[in-house]
Design a protein around this motif. Structure first.
Motif, PDB file in Angstrom:
ATOM      1  N   LEU A 104       0.833  -1.195   0.000  1.00  0.00           N
ATOM      2  CA  LEU A 104       0.000   0.000   0.000  1.00  0.00           C
ATOM      3  C   LEU A 104       0.873   1.253   0.000  1.00  0.00           C
ATOM      4  CD1 LEU A 104      -2.435  -1.394   2.650  1.00  0.00           C
ATOM      5  CD2 LEU A 104      -2.893  -1.229   0.221  1.00  0.00           C
ATOM      6  N   ARG A 105       0.329   2.349  -0.499  1.00  0.00           N
ATOM      7  CA  ARG A 105       1.098   3.603  -0.622  1.00  0.00           C
ATOM      8  C   ARG A 105       1.262   4.352   0.689  1.00  0.00           C
ATOM      9  NH1 ARG A 105      -1.321   6.510  -6.019  1.00  0.00           N
ATOM     10  NH2 ARG A 105      -1.020   4.742  -7.400  1.00  0.00           N
ATOM     11  N   TYR A 106       0.227   4.342   1.507  1.00  0.00           N
ATOM     12  CA  TYR A 106       0.205   5.130   2.734  1.00  0.00           C
ATOM     13  C   TYR A 106      -0.246   4.249   3.893  1.00  0.00           C
ATOM     14  CZ  TYR A 106      -0.694   8.430  -1.067  1.00  0.00           C
ATOM     15  OH  TYR A 106      -0.648   9.110  -2.251  1.00  0.00           O
ATOM     16  N   GLY A 107       0.040   4.710   5.106  1.00  0.00           N
ATOM     17  CA  GLY A 107      -0.518   4.063   6.280  1.00  0.00           C
ATOM     18  C   GLY A 107      -2.009   4.318   6.330  1.00  0.00           C
ATOM     19  N   ARG A 151      -5.244  12.103   4.026  1.00  0.00           N
ATOM     20  CA  ARG A 151      -5.158  12.625   2.648  1.00  0.00           C
ATOM     21  C   ARG A 151      -6.533  12.715   1.998  1.00  0.00           C
ATOM     22  NH1 ARG A 151      -0.039  12.342  -0.285  1.00  0.00           N
ATOM     23  NH2 ARG A 151       1.560  11.835   1.228  1.00  0.00           N
ATOM     24  N   CYS A 152      -7.362  11.704   2.201  1.00  0.00           N
ATOM     25  CA  CYS A 152      -8.714  11.720   1.628  1.00  0.00           C
ATOM     26  C   CYS A 152      -9.518  12.887   2.184  1.00  0.00           C
ATOM     27  CB  CYS A 152      -9.433  10.405   1.908  1.00  0.00           C
ATOM     28  SG  CYS A 152      -8.783   8.997   0.987  1.00  0.00           S
ATOM     29  N   LEU A 153      -9.416  13.128   3.487  1.00  0.00           N
ATOM     30  CA  LEU A 153     -10.141  14.247   4.088  1.00  0.00           C
ATOM     31  C   LEU A 153      -9.576  15.589   3.627  1.00  0.00           C
ATOM     32  CD1 LEU A 153     -10.574  12.889   7.728  1.00  0.00           C
ATOM     33  CD2 LEU A 153     -12.339  13.121   5.966  1.00  0.00           C
ATOM     34  N   THR A 154      -8.271  15.647   3.427  1.00  0.00           N
ATOM     35  CA  THR A 154      -7.646  16.894   2.973  1.00  0.00           C
ATOM     36  C   THR A 154      -8.072  17.244   1.554  1.00  0.00           C
ATOM     37  OG1 THR A 154      -5.740  16.501   4.393  1.00  0.00           O
ATOM     38  CG2 THR A 154      -5.437  18.030   2.574  1.00  0.00           C
ATOM     39  N   TRP A 155      -8.086  16.244   0.674  1.00  0.00           N
ATOM     40  CA  TRP A 155      -8.412  16.483  -0.739  1.00  0.00           C
ATOM     41  C   TRP A 155      -9.901  16.329  -1.041  1.00  0.00           C
ATOM     42  CZ3 TRP A 155      -4.935  18.539  -3.935  1.00  0.00           C
ATOM     43  CH2 TRP A 155      -3.607  18.488  -3.557  1.00  0.00           C
ATOM     44  N   TRP A 156     -10.700  15.900  -0.075  1.00  0.00           N
ATOM     45  CA  TRP A 156     -12.138  15.691  -0.239  1.00  0.00           C
ATOM     46  C   TRP A 156     -12.468  14.743  -1.382  1.00  0.00           C
ATOM     47  CZ3 TRP A 156     -15.328  16.613   3.515  1.00  0.00           C
ATOM     48  CH2 TRP A 156     -15.024  17.608   4.433  1.00  0.00           C
ATOM     49  N   GLN A 157     -11.640  13.712  -1.520  1.00  0.00           N
ATOM     50  CA  GLN A 157     -11.925  12.665  -2.497  1.00  0.00           C
ATOM     51  C   GLN A 157     -11.226  11.382  -2.052  1.00  0.00           C
ATOM     52  OE1 GLN A 157     -10.389  13.497  -6.379  1.00  0.00           O
ATOM     53  NE2 GLN A 157      -8.458  14.295  -5.612  1.00  0.00           N
ATOM     54  N   ARG A 158     -11.753  10.263  -2.526  1.00  0.00           N
ATOM     55  CA  ARG A 158     -11.149   8.975  -2.182  1.00  0.00           C
ATOM     56  C   ARG A 158      -9.942   8.751  -3.086  1.00  0.00           C
ATOM     57  NH1 ARG A 158     -13.094   4.037   0.234  1.00  0.00           N
ATOM     58  NH2 ARG A 158     -11.920   2.295  -0.638  1.00  0.00           N
ATOM     59  N   LEU A 159      -8.780   8.676  -2.474  1.00  0.00           N
ATOM     60  CA  LEU A 159      -7.543   8.489  -3.209  1.00  0.00           C
ATOM     61  C   LEU A 159      -7.170   7.016  -3.236  1.00  0.00           C
ATOM     62  CD1 LEU A 159      -5.586  11.450  -1.627  1.00  0.00           C
ATOM     63  CD2 LEU A 159      -6.611  11.387  -3.883  1.00  0.00           C
ATOM     64  N   PRO A 160      -6.486   6.566  -4.292  1.00  0.00           N
ATOM     65  CA  PRO A 160      -6.068   5.163  -4.317  1.00  0.00           C
ATOM     66  C   PRO A 160      -4.999   4.908  -3.255  1.00  0.00           C
ATOM     67  CG  PRO A 160      -5.169   6.350  -6.205  1.00  0.00           C
ATOM     68  CD  PRO A 160      -6.099   7.291  -5.501  1.00  0.00           C
ATOM     69  N   ILE A 161      -5.109   3.751  -2.624  1.00  0.00           N
ATOM     70  CA  ILE A 161      -4.152   3.411  -1.584  1.00  0.00           C
ATOM     71  C   ILE A 161      -3.258   2.247  -2.021  1.00  0.00           C
ATOM     72  CG2 ILE A 161      -5.720   1.853  -0.368  1.00  0.00           C
ATOM     73  CD1 ILE A 161      -4.464   2.855   2.256  1.00  0.00           C
ATOM     74  N   ARG A 162      -3.743   1.417  -2.922  1.00  0.00           N
ATOM     75  CA  ARG A 162      -2.952   0.253  -3.350  1.00  0.00           C
ATOM     76  C   ARG A 162      -1.831   0.670  -4.305  1.00  0.00           C
ATOM     77  NH1 ARG A 162      -4.657  -4.450  -1.601  1.00  0.00           N
ATOM     78  NH2 ARG A 162      -6.825  -4.668  -1.047  1.00  0.00           N
ATOM     79  N   ARG A 163      -0.735  -0.056  -4.202  1.00  0.00           N
ATOM     80  CA  ARG A 163       0.369   0.166  -5.140  1.00  0.00           C
ATOM     81  C   ARG A 163      -0.016  -0.423  -6.483  1.00  0.00           C
ATOM     82  NH1 ARG A 163       4.888   2.258  -3.514  1.00  0.00           N
ATOM     83  NH2 ARG A 163       5.370   2.292  -1.326  1.00  0.00           N
ATOM     84  N   ALA A 164       0.474   0.186  -7.534  1.00  0.00           N
ATOM     85  CA  ALA A 164       0.145  -0.304  -8.886  1.00  0.00           C
ATOM     86  C   ALA A 164       0.917  -1.567  -9.215  1.00  0.00           C
ATOM     87  CB  ALA A 164       0.476   0.762  -9.917  1.00  0.00           C
TER      88      ALA A 164
END
Length: 112
Positions: free
Chosen positions: A89-92, A99-112
């Motif tokens: 995963l990218r982040y804890g 990050r999701c709350l900061t950007w107000w969107q669901r960000l991807p967490i899994r590594r590509a």
């Protein structure tokens, strides 16, 4: 209290001096995952230390040995957790939520 602050200061200075030697790469490899999952580790350690104090009554003791016996395993487990978590995963978990709350969107967490 002053002795604890002095020890913390000397510990940080010693670590910074070690980062100027050939140990920089291995120490960086060890500490980097902890830094990337710092919020999650901080919150988890807080809960674990409070639980440990409730079980072991560390607050009533005057020696640092019991604190080290509780803190060292927590640090080791968090290091292993951070390294394994960041392999996939990218982040804890709390960093991702922040990050999701900061950007107000669901960000991807899994590594590509």
């Amino acid at each position: 209290m002053p002795a604890g602050l002095a020890f913390a200061f000397l510990f940080i200075v010693g670590l910074l001096l070690l980062m100027r030697t050939a140990l920089r790469r291995p120490l960086g490899a060890l500490l980097s995952p902890l830094g990337r999952v710092a919020l999650t580790n901080y919150v988890a350690a807080s809960f674990l230390i409070v639980a440990g104090d409730a079980l072991l009554d560390i607050g009533s003791r005057s020696s640092y040995g019991s604190v080290v016996r509780l803190g060292l395993p927590i640090g080791v487990v968090q290091t292993i957790f951070s390294v394994l978590w960041l392999r996939f995963l990218r982040y804890g978990p709390l960093e991702w939520l922040w990050r999701c709350l900061t950007w107000w969107q669901r960000l991807p967490i899994r590594r590509a």
